[in-house]
Write a protein that holds these residues in place. Structure first.
Motif, mmCIF file in Angstrom:
data_model
loop_
_atom_site.group_PDB
_atom_site.id
_atom_site.type_symbol
_atom_site.label_atom_id
_atom_site.label_comp_id
_atom_site.label_asym_id
_atom_site.label_seq_id
_atom_site.Cartn_x
_atom_site.Cartn_y
_atom_site.Cartn_z
ATOM 1 N N ALA A 195 0.696 -1.256 -0.026
ATOM 2 C CA ALA A 195 0.033 0.073 0.035
ATOM 3 C C ALA A 195 0.993 1.052 0.115
ATOM 4 C CB ALA A 195 -1.042 -0.022 1.181
ATOM 5 N N GLY A 196 2.226 1.058 0.233
ATOM 6 C CA GLY A 196 3.152 2.328 0.344
ATOM 7 C C GLY A 196 2.897 3.231 -0.945
ATOM 8 N N PRO A 197 2.504 3.074 -1.904
ATOM 9 C CA PRO A 197 2.594 4.073 -3.083
ATOM 10 C C PRO A 197 1.528 5.021 -2.945
ATOM 11 C CG PRO A 197 3.095 2.059 -4.146
ATOM 12 C CD PRO A 197 2.855 1.831 -2.614
ATOM 13 N N HIS A 198 0.506 4.847 -2.166
ATOM 14 C CA HIS A 198 -0.602 5.638 -1.947
ATOM 15 C C HIS A 198 -0.147 7.005 -1.371
ATOM 16 C CE1 HIS A 198 -1.865 3.811 2.292
ATOM 17 N NE2 HIS A 198 -1.231 5.034 2.516
ATOM 18 N N HIS A 199 1.027 6.742 -1.042
ATOM 19 C CA HIS A 199 1.568 8.148 -0.467
ATOM 20 C C HIS A 199 2.144 9.020 -1.440
ATOM 21 C CE1 HIS A 199 1.633 7.513 4.148
ATOM 22 N NE2 HIS A 199 1.635 6.452 3.525
ATOM 23 N N LEU A 200 2.243 8.694 -2.676
ATOM 24 C CA LEU A 200 2.904 9.088 -3.785
ATOM 25 C C LEU A 200 1.873 9.474 -4.993
ATOM 26 C CD1 LEU A 200 6.206 7.132 -3.632
ATOM 27 C CD2 LEU A 200 5.717 9.515 -2.935
ATOM 28 N N GLY A 228 -5.071 7.624 14.566
ATOM 29 C CA GLY A 228 -4.542 6.185 14.892
ATOM 30 C C GLY A 228 -3.569 6.417 15.910
ATOM 31 N N ALA A 229 -2.547 7.224 15.994
ATOM 32 C CA ALA A 229 -1.507 7.341 16.794
ATOM 33 C C ALA A 229 -2.001 7.379 18.173
ATOM 34 C CB ALA A 229 -0.590 8.152 16.574
ATOM 35 N N LEU A 230 -3.100 8.530 18.565
ATOM 36 C CA LEU A 230 -3.377 8.871 19.767
ATOM 37 C C LEU A 230 -4.548 7.875 20.271
ATOM 38 C CD1 LEU A 230 -3.413 12.810 19.827
ATOM 39 C CD2 LEU A 230 -1.763 11.370 20.839
ATOM 40 N N PHE A 266 -4.615 -1.831 -3.627
ATOM 41 C CA PHE A 266 -4.119 -2.385 -2.305
ATOM 42 C C PHE A 266 -4.669 -1.967 -1.102
ATOM 43 C CE2 PHE A 266 -1.929 -5.623 -5.198
ATOM 44 C CZ PHE A 266 -1.899 -6.847 -4.442
ATOM 45 N N SER A 267 -4.403 -0.698 -1.133
ATOM 46 C CA SER A 267 -5.035 0.180 0.010
ATOM 47 C C SER A 267 -6.583 0.162 0.371
ATOM 48 C CB SER A 267 -4.683 1.667 -0.107
ATOM 49 O OG SER A 267 -3.355 1.854 -0.284
ATOM 50 N N VAL A 268 -7.338 0.003 -0.893
ATOM 51 C CA VAL A 268 -8.844 -0.121 -0.794
ATOM 52 C C VAL A 268 -9.100 -1.623 -0.363
ATOM 53 C CG1 VAL A 268 -10.817 -0.201 -2.029
ATOM 54 C CG2 VAL A 268 -9.049 1.633 -2.598
ATOM 55 N N MET A 269 -8.271 -2.449 -1.062
ATOM 56 C CA MET A 269 -8.680 -3.998 -0.601
ATOM 57 C C MET A 269 -8.136 -4.124 1.275
ATOM 58 S SD MET A 269 -6.730 -5.972 -3.477
ATOM 59 C CE MET A 269 -6.330 -7.662 -2.974
ATOM 60 N N GLY A 306 -10.854 1.298 13.693
ATOM 61 C CA GLY A 306 -11.781 0.878 12.521
ATOM 62 C C GLY A 306 -12.017 2.335 11.940
ATOM 63 N N MET A 307 -11.974 3.425 12.605
ATOM 64 C CA MET A 307 -12.179 4.821 11.863
ATOM 65 C C MET A 307 -11.131 5.090 10.963
ATOM 66 S SD MET A 307 -13.708 7.554 14.319
ATOM 67 C CE MET A 307 -12.429 8.954 14.038
ATOM 68 N N SER A 308 -9.851 4.918 11.602
ATOM 69 C CA SER A 308 -8.742 5.370 10.873
ATOM 70 C C SER A 308 -8.406 4.310 9.648
ATOM 71 C CB SER A 308 -7.512 5.429 11.652
ATOM 72 O OG SER A 308 -7.171 4.474 12.354
ATOM 73 N N THR A 309 -8.703 2.913 9.672
ATOM 74 C CA THR A 309 -8.596 2.051 8.729
ATOM 75 C C THR A 309 -9.611 2.077 7.727
ATOM 76 O OG1 THR A 309 -9.660 0.504 9.754
ATOM 77 C CG2 THR A 309 -7.133 0.465 9.723
ATOM 78 N N PHE A 310 -10.728 2.906 7.964
ATOM 79 C CA PHE A 310 -11.746 3.230 6.952
ATOM 80 C C PHE A 310 -11.449 4.594 6.221
ATOM 81 C CE2 PHE A 310 -15.282 6.000 5.983
ATOM 82 C CZ PHE A 310 -15.823 5.240 5.059
ATOM 83 N N GLU A 311 -10.715 5.402 7.092
ATOM 84 C CA GLU A 311 -10.437 6.627 6.311
ATOM 85 C C GLU A 311 -9.174 6.366 5.546
ATOM 86 O OE1 GLU A 311 -9.036 9.826 9.264
ATOM 87 O OE2 GLU A 311 -10.195 11.075 8.273
ATOM 88 N N GLY A 312 -8.111 5.529 5.810
ATOM 89 C CA GLY A 312 -6.996 5.368 5.064
ATOM 90 C C GLY A 312 -7.071 5.011 3.596
ATOM 91 N N PRO A 313 -8.010 3.846 3.563
ATOM 92 C CA PRO A 313 -8.315 3.460 2.017
ATOM 93 C C PRO A 313 -9.100 4.442 1.352
ATOM 94 C CG PRO A 313 -8.669 1.756 3.439
ATOM 95 C CD PRO A 313 -8.486 2.824 4.529
ATOM 96 N N LEU A 314 -9.847 5.324 2.251
ATOM 97 C CA LEU A 314 -10.711 6.585 1.514
ATOM 98 C C LEU A 314 -9.669 7.589 0.835
ATOM 99 C CD1 LEU A 314 -13.623 7.824 1.101
ATOM 100 C CD2 LEU A 314 -12.863 9.230 3.101
ATOM 101 N N LEU A 315 -8.677 7.760 1.704
ATOM 102 C CA LEU A 315 -7.666 8.879 1.308
ATOM 103 C C LEU A 315 -6.618 8.331 0.297
ATOM 104 C CD1 LEU A 315 -6.759 10.249 4.885
ATOM 105 C CD2 LEU A 315 -7.567 11.801 2.823
ATOM 106 N N SER A 316 -6.788 6.784 0.070
ATOM 107 C CA SER A 316 -5.828 6.322 -0.863
ATOM 108 C C SER A 316 -6.458 6.250 -2.294
ATOM 109 C CB SER A 316 -5.485 4.985 -0.571
ATOM 110 O OG SER A 316 -4.854 4.894 0.548
#
Lengths: 59, 712
Positions: free
Chosen positions: B258-263, B353-355, B279-282, B322-332
């Motif tokens: 999933a790394g390339p979703h940062h690029l 995610g971190a806090l 793969f980020s959406v998956m 759950g929230m951040s792993t929903f938002e992560g694929p969305l942002l990808s």
């Protein structure tokens, strides 16, 4: 647009191999996971409880 | 009855090492959060930078992220792993000595980071800023941890590896792989190195590492801890063991891709971006498998949620996961990334995610574990409740403010009117608009820290309640599972080595497939577009740019979107950064993109801007950099730096390498004379400001001149 998007998509075989390995392995795991009997699963999920530290920390 | 159960053995667990890591977690945590709060205040009110180079935002932000990830989360992971592994495997850790080396070595690494980052020793690669000697130390300490862990697996009495152990295995193997590959670098001096990767290679390897640092340092080990501590706290087994099998393998296999979703929308080849996005959406499915498994473990026990603060922490943690792993694929997804990337939306996402996920999981775990470690009771349930509500409110303030800030700035930056002109042409007006939200974020951070302090006090008082003399507790264990005939996944769970190899293969497939093609950089470079490498003075300036952490606020990557092209110029190309070791594409724009800033302003403008940004850009929140006109440029090391760059394939001739320092000084004299003629002080030729100006003026200026036909 489509051609631009695929301009550098030169190593398609690598992607296909990767996806095939993933889905093949995923299906195998799915099959194996549901092959286990209920009693085995019960034993495995209770592994954290075979200890005796719970006498402390009660609130 | 099984034959195994007749063999009762009396052993003791090494809880001393768990206590050490727990105390380190609690202590470093407060440092990590305070650094974050100061950084948040610096963005809301720039004078908080105090004109001090050591705590200026560009240096403080890497210190904050490294402290949060490696000091706070890292020590928490080790505490939880050492505690649960011994009990799940019915075995004391393999070696007290290795455990001690691991502990003290890790703390030494943190101290090294805390000293070198404020001093400006940085590789300028996010979450991998530490210089080469510390990188080597990290690898060594990690290997010691791995040996200790895998040898404990080897001598275990429980044959079957519980799901928590699988996640620890995945963590140890993958973090080692990520760290080693991303840290392949050539030393230039005792605290300076250049990565062997350059341009798009470096970008891809860095974000393969960066994203999977989140995956395999902040996710898989925490899932492992969740699988142990949530059932223990709720006193009931995990909801579905079968689901854990499926979601484990799907997660470790998919995450690594999933790394390339940062690029997205960068100069990275389109196929790599597409793979990263897909793969980020998956990834959504296996991530939610873990969240559902954790939350559903409490099915039928929701009374606990009301009465037990530890369960509250765990439920909030899983909900944030759950929230951040929903938002992560969305942002990808590329169209969402077009809006959210480079903005504070990403910062909000990361902190949920971190806090939320990591922070609350650690607090819940410590509240459960500390009373057991110190053989006492929790001091105050009420304090734990207060800590929970304060920290939860803090995270919510943080997340909401940054999401709103990010979307606001994204919309403003992308705004184009009916005439095809930018609606907000001045970058700074998109920043001043969100400053009130920066204050809200700082208040959120303050509330979280207040909650954490209440939690710390509760833990401190709990430890004070511990009996003064505690004898080492002996436990009776039996060997189990060794006589049974097993098949399917359960058989694999009994084979530690085979399981580890399978995990390694799962993470290697995606890594090789994504990284291998970019090793042949020539495939993607248009020979007629090949750029000129930087001059010696420009490289000296680039080194200062890295050292000051400019990349944390400025990108060097123009995306092919109308607003960006209108604002900055043509989209960035692969060729423009092909000689960059390391790449400096950045991931956040608190200030504008700098890919084409060269020759946009005169040298004097840059001088004034670095001394006092508000003198040329009213309302700017950039710190002052007065020390750049006081400190001398390091010309001496340029020969060595150039010989390393040449070794890495940057096309410098021997004369340039041999005379790098002389050539740099010649160029510096010219720039200093130009500055002096425009009113700057005399004698700047040896100062860092001149090298920095040379670098900034070179950005976007290295492309070949257009051919005559093209000009016509």
């Amino acid at each position: 647009m489509k051609q631009d998007g695929l301009m550098y998509f030169t190593d398609t075989y690598l992607t296909v191999i990767g996806l095939m390995i993933f889905f093949g392995y995923f299906l195998l795991i799915l099959f194996k996971a549901f092959q286990s009997s209920k009693s085995e699963i019960k034993h495995l999920e209770n592994l954290p409880f075979n200890q005796n530290e719970d006498m402390y920390g009660k609130q | 009855m099984n034959h195994d159960q007749h063999n009762i053995e009396t052993i003791s667990y090494d809880d001393d090492i768990v206590k050490k890591f727990s105390i380190a977690t609690l202590g470093w945590g407060i440092g990590a959060f305070l650094f974050g709060l100061i950084a948040a205040l610096q963005l809301a009110y720039w004078p908080t930078n105090l004109n001090l180079e050591w705590i200026t935002f560009g240096r403080l932000r890497p210190l904050h992220t490294n402290a949060a990830i490696f000091a706070f989360a890292g020590n928490a992971i080790f505490a939880g792993i050492y505690y649960s592994t011994q009990r799940l495997l019915k075995a004391r850790m393999f070696s007290n000595l290795l455990s001690a080396i691991h502990f003290w070595g890790w703390q030494f690494i943190i101290v090294c980071a805390a000293v070198t980052l404020p001093l400006g020793y940085s590789q300028s690669k996010e979450y991998a800023e530490l210089e080469w000697p510390i990188d080597i130390l990290i690898a060594l300490i990690w290997v010691i941890f791995a040996i200790n862990f895998f040898m404990t697996i080897k001598k275990r009495r429980e044959k079957h590896l519980y799901v928590g152990i699988w996640f620890y295995i995945a963590t140890i193997i993958t973090v080692a792989m990520l760290h080693i590959v991303n840290s392949i670098e050539i030393p230039v001096s005792p605290l300076r190195s250049l990565p062997v990767w350059g341009g798009i290679q470096d970008a891809l390897v860095q974000w393969w590492y960066g994203h999977n640092a989140v995956a395999f340092f902040l996710t898989t080990p925490f899932l492992g801890l969740m699988y142990y501590f949530v059932p223990k706290a709720a006193n009931r087994p995990i909801y579905s063991y079968r689901l854990s099998i499926i979601h484990f393998w799907a997660l470790v296999f998919i995450y690594i891709w999933a790394g390339p979703h940062h690029l997205l929308y960068t100069a990275l080849p389109e196929w790599a971006q597409t793979l990263g996005m897909i793969f980020s959406v998956m990834l959504w499915a296996p991530s939610w498998g873990g969240m559902i498994n954790g939350l559903m473990t409490l099915k039928g026990a929701f009374k606990e949620l009301i009465q037990n603060p530890i369960i509250k922490f765990f439920v909030a943690s899983l909900t944030f996961y759950g929230m951040s792993t929903f938002e992560g694929p969305l942002l990808s997804i590329k169209s969402v990334s077009a809006l959210g990337h480079y903005t504070d939306w990403i910062i909000g996402h990361v902190h949920s995610g971190a806090l939320g996920w990591n922070g609350m999981m650690v607090m819940g775990m410590m509240l459960w574990m500390v009373p057991r470690l110190w053989k006492t009771e929790l001091y105050s349930k009420k304090l734990a409740e207060n800590a929970f509500w304060l920290s939860l409110t803090g995270v919510m303030f943080y997340y909401v403010s940054m999401t709103v800030a990010g979307i606001t700035q994204g919309l403003m930056l992308n705004g184009v009117n009916a005439n095809g002109q930018l609606m907000y042409p001045d970058f700074v007006e998109t920043v001043t608009k969100i400053i009130p939200l920066y204050w809200v974020r700082a208040i959120g951070g303050l509330l979280f820290i207040a909650g954490y302090c209440v939690f710390l006090y509760d833990i401190y008082k709990t430890i004070q309640l511990a009996p003064k003399s505690v004898t080492v507790e002996q436990v009776q264990v039996t060997r189990s599972g060794w006589q049974e005939k097993t098949d399917g996944h359960r058989k694999l769970e009994g084979l530690g080595l085979a399981f580890s190899i399978m995990t390694f293969l799962a993470v290697v497939v995606g890594s090789v497939i994504e990284i291998y093609p970019t090793l042949s950089l020539h495939k993607y470079v248009n020979p007629s577009e090949t750029t000129e490498p930087y001059t010696p003075l420009e490289i000296a300036g680039r080194k200062i740019y890295q050292s000051e952490g400019c990349y944390v606020c400025h990108s060097q990557m123009i995306r092919p979107m109308p607003a960006e092209v209108l604002r900055y110029g043509k989209p960035s190309t692969i060729e423009e950064s092909m000689w960059d070791h390391p790449f400096q594409w950045g991931s956040k724009r608190t200030g504008p993109d700098l890919a084409r800033v060269g020759k946009k302003y005169p040298d004097m403008w840059h001088y004034q801007h670095m001394m006092d940004p508000r003198s040329v850009t009213p309302n700017s929140i950039m710190p002052n950099y007065p020390w750049l006109s006081e400190k001398n440029t390091d010309f001496i090391s340029l020969r060595k730096e150039f010989s390393v760059l040449k070794m890495l394939g940057v096309p410098y001739d021997d004369a340039t390498v041999a005379d790098a320092d002389i050539l740099a000084q010649k160029q510096a004299i010219k720039i200093a004379a130009d500055l002096e003629a425009q009113g700057a002080p005399k004698g700047l030729e040896k100062k860092q400001i001149v090298a920095m100006i040379a670098y900034l003026q070179a950005l976007g200026q290295k492309m070949p001149a257009p051919k005559t036909a093209e000009v016509k």
